[in-house]
Design an enzyme around this catalytic site. Structure first.
Site, short mmCIF file in Angstrom:
data_model
loop_
_atom_site.label_atom_id
_atom_site.label_comp_id
_atom_site.label_asym_id
_atom_site.label_seq_id
_atom_site.Cartn_x
_atom_site.Cartn_y
_atom_site.Cartn_z
N LYS A 1 81.59 -17.22 14.82
CA LYS A 1 80.95 -18.27 15.62
C LYS A 1 81.71 -19.59 15.62
CE LYS A 1 76.32 -16.45 15.59
NZ LYS A 1 74.93 -16.52 15.24
N ASN B 1 77.75 -19.12 20.05
CA ASN B 1 77.25 -17.74 19.94
C ASN B 1 77.26 -17.04 21.30
OD1 ASN B 1 74.90 -18.89 21.16
ND2 ASN B 1 73.74 -17.15 20.38
N ASP C 1 71.61 -19.99 20.03
CA ASP C 1 70.92 -19.77 18.74
C ASP C 1 69.97 -20.92 18.43
OD1 ASP C 1 71.92 -17.35 17.94
OD2 ASP C 1 73.56 -18.21 16.74
N GLY D 1 71.99 -21.41 3.31
CA GLY D 1 73.18 -20.94 4.01
C GLY D 1 73.78 -22.07 4.82
N GLY E 1 63.93 -12.04 12.07
CA GLY E 1 64.73 -12.68 13.11
C GLY E 1 64.55 -12.13 14.52
P1 NAP Z 1 78.06 -16.77 8.42
O1 NAP Z 1 78.63 -17.77 9.36
O2 NAP Z 1 78.94 -15.75 7.82
O3 NAP Z 1 77.34 -17.61 7.25
C1 NAP Z 1 76.66 -17.00 6.20
C2 NAP Z 1 76.19 -18.04 5.19
O4 NAP Z 1 75.44 -17.34 4.20
C3 NAP Z 1 77.32 -18.76 4.47
O5 NAP Z 1 76.94 -20.08 4.21
C4 NAP Z 1 77.44 -17.96 3.16
O6 NAP Z 1 77.91 -18.72 2.09
C5 NAP Z 1 76.00 -17.62 2.90
N1 NAP Z 1 75.86 -16.43 2.05
C6 NAP Z 1 76.39 -15.20 2.26
N2 NAP Z 1 76.03 -14.38 1.25
C7 NAP Z 1 75.27 -15.12 0.40
C8 NAP Z 1 74.64 -14.85 -0.84
N3 NAP Z 1 74.69 -13.62 -1.37
N4 NAP Z 1 73.96 -15.83 -1.45
C9 NAP Z 1 73.91 -17.06 -0.92
N5 NAP Z 1 74.50 -17.39 0.26
C10 NAP Z 1 75.17 -16.44 0.90
O7 NAP Z 1 76.86 -15.98 9.12
P2 NAP Z 1 75.87 -16.53 10.27
O8 NAP Z 1 76.48 -16.29 11.60
O9 NAP Z 1 75.46 -17.89 9.90
O10 NAP Z 1 74.66 -15.48 10.14
C11 NAP Z 1 73.81 -15.48 9.00
C12 NAP Z 1 72.70 -14.45 9.20
O11 NAP Z 1 71.83 -14.87 10.25
C13 NAP Z 1 73.21 -13.06 9.61
O12 NAP Z 1 72.47 -12.08 8.95
C14 NAP Z 1 72.93 -13.00 11.09
O13 NAP Z 1 72.74 -11.67 11.55
C15 NAP Z 1 71.63 -13.79 11.17
N6 NAP Z 1 71.43 -14.33 12.52
C16 NAP Z 1 70.34 -13.91 13.24
C17 NAP Z 1 70.13 -14.40 14.50
C18 NAP Z 1 68.94 -13.93 15.27
O14 NAP Z 1 68.93 -14.07 16.50
N7 NAP Z 1 67.92 -13.45 14.62
C19 NAP Z 1 71.03 -15.29 15.08
C20 NAP Z 1 72.11 -15.72 14.32
C21 NAP Z 1 72.32 -15.22 13.05
P3 NAP Z 1 79.45 -18.69 1.62
O15 NAP Z 1 80.17 -19.59 2.58
O16 NAP Z 1 79.39 -19.18 0.25
O17 NAP Z 1 79.91 -17.26 1.73
#
Ligand code: NAP
Length: 502
Positions: A292, A313, A328, A352, A468
């Site tokens: 993203k 997104n 988003d 996060g 979600g």
């Molecule tokens: P991303 O950019 O990869 O960011 C993930 C974040 O989570 C980072 O800050 C990461 O920290 C943290 N994280 C990962 N594993 C962790 C753990 N075990 N403990 C604590 N923090 C952790 O991903 P994203 O695009 O933001 O997406 C995040 C989630 O939201 C995904 O599951 C995605 O499918 C979901 N989502 C859903 C929708 C929807 O429409 N429902 C839309 C968007 C996203 P680090 O930097 O330390 O690794």
């Protein structure tokens, strides 16, 4: 429209199982492939002799030796040669791999498989297959990234192969786009499974999904192609939301998931007009983790919302211009506003600091909520906190800080980490039921049928929680409007998603 066949590949141990599989696949199959290496060897002759009574559809007979990755130990090259000779004339088609035998009455499919990679010199491999007179050439390689399937796809445009019918396959999630788009670009057939557990090769799509979700036989080179770009991607529900919406709106468009490891390479080799190697008629993209932020430098324009969020997104393709947008933010806030109305002054913990968390923080700030960011590495999120003017703290502090059951510490806790989305991410919940006491409402962004770890913990603590799905729908409806300039059929999209999840 195209005239490719959907060939359902069957791996049955005995004749009874084979008959059951054929009747389960009948509704969507144009042809069947019987994998004889799955069948008990004692049943081979009976199936060969009775094939017309087993299936009313054309049947392709395939035997893979043990060395070729076949399911039966001890099957060697002599068995294969003998099998091919005896199958000729009894089946519509016979697959022949690594043998110099020509068919007399069946269609002979000269095939090559690489279960590990795309061979460096794929054209030499193809040339070798054209040394005999087989009418059909099948190349199946293994793709780790969507771009790995490009050389196999390009076989379809190779004029030196125009006298042959072609089956190009890239196995694995990364090659799924080729299984879906190959027919629109001239592939002879595409292999399918009956259900996802029955797939005879990695990345196979079910015949039902190929027909009903992707409408594979209605696709042509003029079809606009949309897709979600991410890694991992196999869990994505977006195809089950956008494809039914395209169909209902009468759009000649298809939505596919693309496993993309390197977003720059994907944009260069498959998207940007000046450098792309394939013409897939892309109309736009949905972008998911981890791309993203990294996609932004590959776009021509970023709209105001995406610039303020700091993440894209959605990509709209307008002529040759690639425009980055963010749906988003709206998708995230829609379910909260429906539930709480005015969010002003509400205390929200956002866990996060990735692309999704950015969208949450943007919307929460816009609505006047009082948010705090919680991460495992505070230094990594300091810039984000500064950009949005919120405080960032360690998740460990959150664990210690919300344990007082007598006082509400947060009205809403948002889990914007990927924990619970599947595979390696199915770890323990970010916070336990005890650690959640003091939170009034939990919102996990992960989209999943089953409860995610944090939703289970919230329920155990008696705290209402949502996943979600509603966010996915709200952001997807906005994407649909951007791509088609039509209002999204939201109820239909919800219904299709819920059916899929069931
Ligand atoms: P991303 O950019 O990869 O960011 C993930 C974040 O989570 C980072 O800050 C990461 O920290 C943290 N994280 C990962 N594993 C962790 C753990 N075990 N403990 C604590 N923090 C952790 O991903 P994203 O695009 O933001 O997406 C995040 C989630 O939201 C995904 O599951 C995605 O499918 C979901 N989502 C859903 C929708 C929807 O429409 N429902 C839309 C968007 C996203 P680090 O930097 O330390 O690794």
């Amino acid at each position: 429209m195209n005239d490719a066949l959907i060939c359902v590949s069957l791996c049955a141990g005995n004749i009874e199982q084979l008959k059951q599989q054929i009747s389960a696949g009948e509704a969507y199959a144009d042809a069947f492939e019987i994998r004889f290496d799955c069948l008990d060897q004692n049943a081979w002759n009976a199936v060969k002799d009775a094939v017309s009574s087993v299936s009313s559809k054309p049947v392709l007979a395939t035997l893979r030796t043990e060395a070729q990755g076949g399911a039966r130990a001890g099957v060697g090259k002599e068995d294969l040669a003998e099998f091919v000779r005896s199958a000729d004339g009894k089946f519509w088609a016979v697959d022949v791999e690594d043998l110099d035998i020509n068919g007399n009455s069946s269609l002979f499919i000269s095939s090559f498989h690489d279960h590990a990679r795309v061979p460096a010199d794929l054209s030499a491999t193809v040339r070798q297959l054209t040394n005999n007179d087989s009418a059909v050439i099948k190349i199946a390689v293994t793709a780790a990234d969507a771009t790995d399937a490009i050389p196999v796809f390009l076989m379809l445009a190779d004029e030196s192969l125009s006298s042959r019918r072609l089956i190009p396959i890239a196995m694995g999630d990364a090659g799924r786009w080729l299984r879906i788009l190959g027919p629109a670009h001239g592939a002879f057939l595409t292999f399918a499974s009956i259900d996802s557990a029955d797939a005879t090769a990695p990345g196979q799509v079910t015949a039902k999904d190929l027909t009903e979700t992707y409408r594979v036989k209605k696709l042509s080179k003029a079809t606009r192609v949309f897709g979600v770009l991410g890694d991992p991607i196999s869990q994505s529900l977006s195809p089950y939301m956008h494809n039914p919406a395209f169909a209902a709106a009468g759009e000649d468009a298809v939505f596919i998931s693309f496993l993309v490891k390197d977003i720059g390479r994907f944009m260069q080799r498959m998207v940007r007009r000046e450098s792309r190697e394939v013409e897939l008629n892309f109309g736009g993209f949905s972008v998911t983790m981890p791309h993203k932020l990294s996609i932004m430098k590959h776009l021509d324009e970023i709209d105001d919302t995406a610039a303020a969020v700091g993440a894209v997104n959605t990509v709209e393709i307008d002529g040759d211009r690639l425009i980055g947008r963010n749906t988003d933010a709206e998708g995230f806030i829609t379910p909260l506003k429906k539930r709480f109305g005015d969010l002003r002054g509400m205390r929200v913990a956002v866990c996060g600091a990735g692309g999704a968390a950015r969208a949450c923080l943007f919307s929460l700030k816009k609505e006047g909520a009082d948010a705090e960011i919680f991460v495992r590495d505070v230094r990594k999120a300091e810039r984000l906190a500064y950009e949005f003017g919120f405080v960032v703290r360690s998740i460990d502090e959150l664990r210690r800080g919300v344990v007082d059951p007598k006082s509400v510490v947060f009205d809403i806790l948002v889990d914007a980490t990927p924990i619970g989305m599947g595979g390696a991410m199915d770890t323990e919940a970010l916070l336990t039921a005890d650690e959640l006491k003091g939170v009034r409402f939990v919102y996990d962004l992960v989209t999943k049928a089953a409860d995610t770890p944090i939703i289970r913990e919230a329920k155990a603590a008696g705290i209402p929680a949502i996943g979600g799905i509603e966010m996915l729908l709200a952001q997807g409806a906005r994407q649909f409007a951007i791509w088609t300039h039509q209002e999204a059929p939201v109820d239909l999209m919800r219904q299709s998603l819920l059916e899929r999840i069931k």
